[in-house]
Design an enzyme around this catalytic site. Structure first.
Site, mmCIF file in Angstrom:
data_model
loop_
_atom_site.group_PDB
_atom_site.id
_atom_site.type_symbol
_atom_site.label_atom_id
_atom_site.label_comp_id
_atom_site.label_asym_id
_atom_site.label_seq_id
_atom_site.Cartn_x
_atom_site.Cartn_y
_atom_site.Cartn_z
ATOM 1 N N ASP A 80 -7.182 -56.212 -11.470
ATOM 2 C CA ASP A 80 -7.309 -57.138 -10.334
ATOM 3 C C ASP A 80 -7.085 -56.429 -8.997
ATOM 4 O O ASP A 80 -6.473 -55.355 -8.940
ATOM 5 C CB ASP A 80 -6.344 -58.326 -10.477
ATOM 6 C CG ASP A 80 -4.889 -57.910 -10.603
ATOM 7 O OD1 ASP A 80 -4.615 -56.827 -11.161
ATOM 8 O OD2 ASP A 80 -4.014 -58.660 -10.112
ATOM 9 N N GLU A 144 -1.659 -57.691 -12.094
ATOM 10 C CA GLU A 144 -0.593 -56.890 -11.467
ATOM 11 C C GLU A 144 -0.336 -57.365 -10.049
ATOM 12 O O GLU A 144 0.806 -57.418 -9.592
ATOM 13 C CB GLU A 144 -0.985 -55.403 -11.460
ATOM 14 C CG GLU A 144 0.163 -54.458 -11.113
ATOM 15 C CD GLU A 144 0.395 -54.251 -9.618
ATOM 16 O OE1 GLU A 144 1.476 -53.759 -9.242
ATOM 17 O OE2 GLU A 144 -0.498 -54.581 -8.811
HETATM 18 ZN ZN ZN Z 1 -2.029 -51.494 -7.479
#
Ligand code: ZN
Length: 410
Positions: A80, A144
């Site tokens: 992401d 993340e």
């Molecule tokens: Zn990163």
């Protein structure tokens, strides 16, 4: 394939990956998984996904070392990317457009570059008929950028992860504006708090006793004094042989301040929000400071001050870089062979490595980008083509060193 052809192909795959809109808050993970599955096929890697929940999967691309029972190496990256403010970009942020030798796009530094570099290093090692003596897993995780709770943290609880038999992890770092590579062996602990202070209300023309504002004033003074002291320490501080760095001090920032209804009414409460990032091994002392501070705020009763933890990472473990080990020695040797100058430090923010370290995996944060402005999460994020390509060569050496002759099975 000629070197030139390989470079072109690497850049093409990088651009294709940038073009997949894995942007929070609604990342297109399905397209990314399809892309990675095809990539695995192209490179002759095993491909599997690990289900995290209904919409989330981690992808694992594996180069199996058939004869090896040694622990594997894990090359981690997150899929992401963070949102963009398109009006500030000089090219469309999901185009991967190349201008003046720079590849532009969201994720070019954070961290689609690294994901592709791992795979392109593997392509070249395979072409050269290299045979790894440890299994290599390239892991692609979701989420993340929104804290990793439903990504890496969740993954680490699953048997499918334990089955990867991981002995060492490479993960993301940051670009470096100089010719020195940044290498991270820890993350700072993260504490996000809201403190609600309450007091007497009344007309704005009076001198009311025991107001919320006086409590907010006391609190702010103490928090900002802590901030100033740490700022001073950063300016003057020195570790053994170099100046102190951001990852080695504690930072406090007032990030929100809410309260009040009308200009002639003394508010009955304020809410103050702070983003606190805590230096290595400083977690317990910082929590103690907070608890003491709450007690010290002048008040009539305890209900007038409330401390709420919006996020609390707990104390974070560091990767041991003091003692020799197969992975540390191999990593350093690989960097030496590539003539990389290294600066070992602590990541100022948080990465997925903190979850890995906290359950005992040694993890190093390293994104091979020197002479590059730090543009992660910024407008016009880019990576120069030659820096990107040089990174592939660095990973080739690192992978070789980490998987050639395992000296001890730990
Ligand atoms: Zn990163």
């Amino acid at each position: 394939m000629t070197d030139n052809k390989q470079d072109e192909l690497a850049i093409q795959r990088f651009v294709e990956y940038i073009q997949i809109k894995t942007v929070q808050p609604e990342p297109d993970y399905d397209s990314a998984l399809k892309f990675l599955k095809n990539y695995a096929q192209e490179l002759g890697l095993e491909y599997r996904t690990i289900k995290l929940d209904q919409d989330r999967h981690a992808a694992v691309l594996t180069w199996l070392s058939p004869s090896s029972t040694e622990k594997s190496i894990l090359l981690n990256s997150h899929v992401d990317v963070v949102p963009v403010f398109e009006e500030h970009w000089i090219v469309p942020p999901f185009s991967g457009e190349i201008r003046d030798g720079k590849i532009y796009g969201r994720g070019t530094q954070d961290m689609k570059c690294v994901g592709i570099q791992y795979l392109e290093a593997i392509r070249r090692l395979k072409t050269a008929k290299y045979e790894p003596k440890r299994t290599i897993h390239c892991l692609f995780v979701p989420d993340e950028e929104i804290g990793g709770e439903r990504g890496m943290k969740q993954l680490l609880t699953l048997d499918e992860f334990k089955d990867l038999n991981v002995g060492f992890v490479l993960d993301e770092g940051l670009a470096s504006e100089s010719d020195v590579f940044q290498v991270y062996y820890g993350d700072r602990a993260c504490v996000w708090i809201e403190i609600i202070v309450k007091g007497n209300t009344g007309h704005g023309s009076r001198l009311i006793e025991n107001t919320a504002a006086e409590k907010a004033q006391f609190l702010l003074n103490e928090m900002l004094k802590y901030r100033t002291d740490e700022k001073e320490r950063l300016k003057k501080g020195q570790t053994a042989d170099k100046p102190l760095q951001l990852g080695e001090i504690t930072t406090i920032n007032l990030t929100k301040l809410d309260g009040g209804v009308q200009i002639n009414v003394v508010p009955d409460q304020y809410t103050l929000a702070f983003d606190c990032r805590i230096k290595p091994n400083g977690y317990d002392a910082f929590k103690q400071f907070l608890n003491d501070l709450i007690k010290r705020i002048p008040k009539n009763n305890d209900e007038e001050v409330t401390l709420v933890y919006k996020q609390d990472s707990g104390p974070l473990l560091l990767t041991d870089i003091e003692n020799s080990s197969w992975w540390l020695d191999s990593f350093k040797r690989g960097c030496e062979e590539m003539k990389c100058k290294l600066n070992w430090t602590v990541f100022p923010a948080g990465t997925d490595s903190r979850f890995l370290r906290n359950v005992g995996y040694p993890a190093i944060g390293f994104s091979p980008m020197i002479n590059t402005p730090v543009l992660l999460h910024d407008h016009n994020e880019y990576l120069a083509k030659d820096v990107f390509l040089h990174g592939i060569d660095i990973y080739i050496r690192l992978i070789e060193n980490l998987t050639n002759e395992p000296k001890f099975n730990v």
